[in-house]
Motif scaffolding. Sequence first.
Motif, PDB file in Angstrom:
ATOM      1  N   THR A  13       0.785  -1.248   0.028  1.00 30.93           N
ATOM      2  CA  THR A  13      -0.200  -0.057   0.007  1.00 30.93           C
ATOM      3  C   THR A  13       0.639   1.117   0.038  1.00 30.93           C
ATOM      4  O   THR A  13       0.490   2.167  -0.648  1.00 30.93           O
ATOM      5  CB  THR A  13      -0.977  -0.052   1.156  1.00 30.93           C
ATOM      6  OG1 THR A  13      -1.895  -1.085   1.161  1.00 30.93           O
ATOM      7  CG2 THR A  13      -1.742   1.363   1.388  1.00 30.93           C
ATOM      8  N   GLN A  60      -8.171   0.090  -0.418  1.00 32.92           N
ATOM      9  CA  GLN A  60      -8.180  -0.961   0.344  1.00 32.92           C
ATOM     10  C   GLN A  60      -9.568  -0.985   0.948  1.00 32.92           C
ATOM     11  O   GLN A  60     -10.330  -2.200   1.277  1.00 32.92           O
ATOM     12  CB  GLN A  60      -7.254  -1.128   1.342  1.00 32.92           C
ATOM     13  CG  GLN A  60      -7.046  -2.620   1.692  1.00 32.92           C
ATOM     14  CD  GLN A  60      -5.580  -2.633   2.514  1.00 32.92           C
ATOM     15  OE1 GLN A  60      -4.697  -1.856   2.411  1.00 32.92           O
ATOM     16  NE2 GLN A  60      -5.291  -3.613   3.418  1.00 32.92           N
ATOM     17  N   ASP A 105      -6.340  -1.803  -5.091  1.00 35.95           N
ATOM     18  CA  ASP A 105      -5.831  -2.190  -3.651  1.00 35.95           C
ATOM     19  C   ASP A 105      -6.824  -3.113  -2.958  1.00 35.95           C
ATOM     20  O   ASP A 105      -7.945  -2.746  -2.484  1.00 35.95           O
ATOM     21  CB  ASP A 105      -5.666  -0.869  -2.835  1.00 35.95           C
ATOM     22  CG  ASP A 105      -4.486  -1.514  -1.573  1.00 35.95           C
ATOM     23  OD1 ASP A 105      -4.328  -2.497  -1.541  1.00 35.95           O
ATOM     24  OD2 ASP A 105      -3.998  -0.752  -0.820  1.00 35.95           O
ATOM     25  N   GLU A 106      -6.650  -4.272  -2.967  1.00 37.14           N
ATOM     26  CA  GLU A 106      -7.285  -5.622  -2.704  1.00 37.14           C
ATOM     27  C   GLU A 106      -8.803  -5.585  -3.115  1.00 37.14           C
ATOM     28  O   GLU A 106      -9.697  -5.400  -2.365  1.00 37.14           O
ATOM     29  CB  GLU A 106      -7.375  -5.548  -1.153  1.00 37.14           C
ATOM     30  CG  GLU A 106      -5.710  -5.584  -0.809  1.00 37.14           C
ATOM     31  CD  GLU A 106      -5.695  -6.134   0.785  1.00 37.14           C
ATOM     32  OE1 GLU A 106      -6.742  -6.758   1.269  1.00 37.14           O
ATOM     33  OE2 GLU A 106      -4.431  -5.970   1.308  1.00 37.14           O
TER      34      GLU A 106
HETATM   35 MG    MG Z   1      -2.105  -2.823   2.103  1.00 35.03          MG
END
Ligand code: MG
Length: 254
Positions: free
Chosen positions: A51, A93, A178-179
């Motif tokens: 991240t 995220q 992000d994810e």
């Molecule tokens: Mg992360």
Amino acid sequence: MSAVQRGRQPVLKVTGLKKAYGAIQAVGGVSFEVMPGEIFGVIGPNGSGKTTMFNSVLGQITPDAGSIELNGRDITRLSPLELNKRGVGRTFQTLQVFGKMTVRDNLLVAAQEHKGTMFSRMVAPGDSGLGPKADALIDQFRIRHVAHKKAGELSYGQQKLVDIAMAFMSEPDLVLLDEPCAGVNPSLVGGISTLLKELNQNRKGSFIVIEHNMDFVMDLCHRIMVMVEGTVMAIGTPAEIRANKQVLDAYLGN
Ligand SMILES: [Mg+2]
Ligand SMILES: Nc1ncnc2c1ncn2[C@@H]1O[C@H](COP(=O)(O)OP(=O)(O)O)[C@@H](O)[C@H]1O
């Protein structure tokens, strides 16, 4: 693999990126390139700097060292808004949808933010000529049946779809996700993968995807970078990463 345009200038070139938080070297000299049309995966244990690397590329934090080039131009110190204007989009995220607004208005707001019209965003979502673009994405993401519901009333997985769709309103050339599967019901993961493949094929866009779901990453990505303790352990095709002994020992396990 067909969408990747090899032998061309990379869309993104990251060289020697470093970022420390006090004594913690979150990112300790990371270099990689993403080619036009490529889906580039980033995997690694929690705390390995994924991240932080994203936030550096996106202008959210200033790296201590290193350079970031977008289509051959230095973007190392540009703000997130500047980057968005130059065709870089992202998802976070955690969900970033506005729960009290409808799904469609969420998309309109995402695009207005890109245009920097904070005023219109606060006064009314309006349309600003962006309606057709929002509707096209609503159909593509198969969320037409909930387009006029408040986003907060949707399931987490559906909100995640809205969140991803929002990133595409500015028609980015490069999207960092992000994810995208975090917290999503396993039955929806295949749908997100299919959608990202479609977007990659149709728009010839490049994606960087951080994700822990290994089946998803191996199936979706053209190449994968493995980060461990802020450094790059390996970069390769899914087959190469699967067969890499160091990666197996450090991360994928046996
Ligand atoms: Mg992360
Ligand atoms: N804002 C911050 N302040 C202090 N430490 C941070 C901050 N952001 C990240 N870190 C630390 O940097 C390391 C990398 O974190 P992160 O980039 O979030 O990793 P990942 O996304 O791979 O889980 C971790 O040790 C984390 O605790």
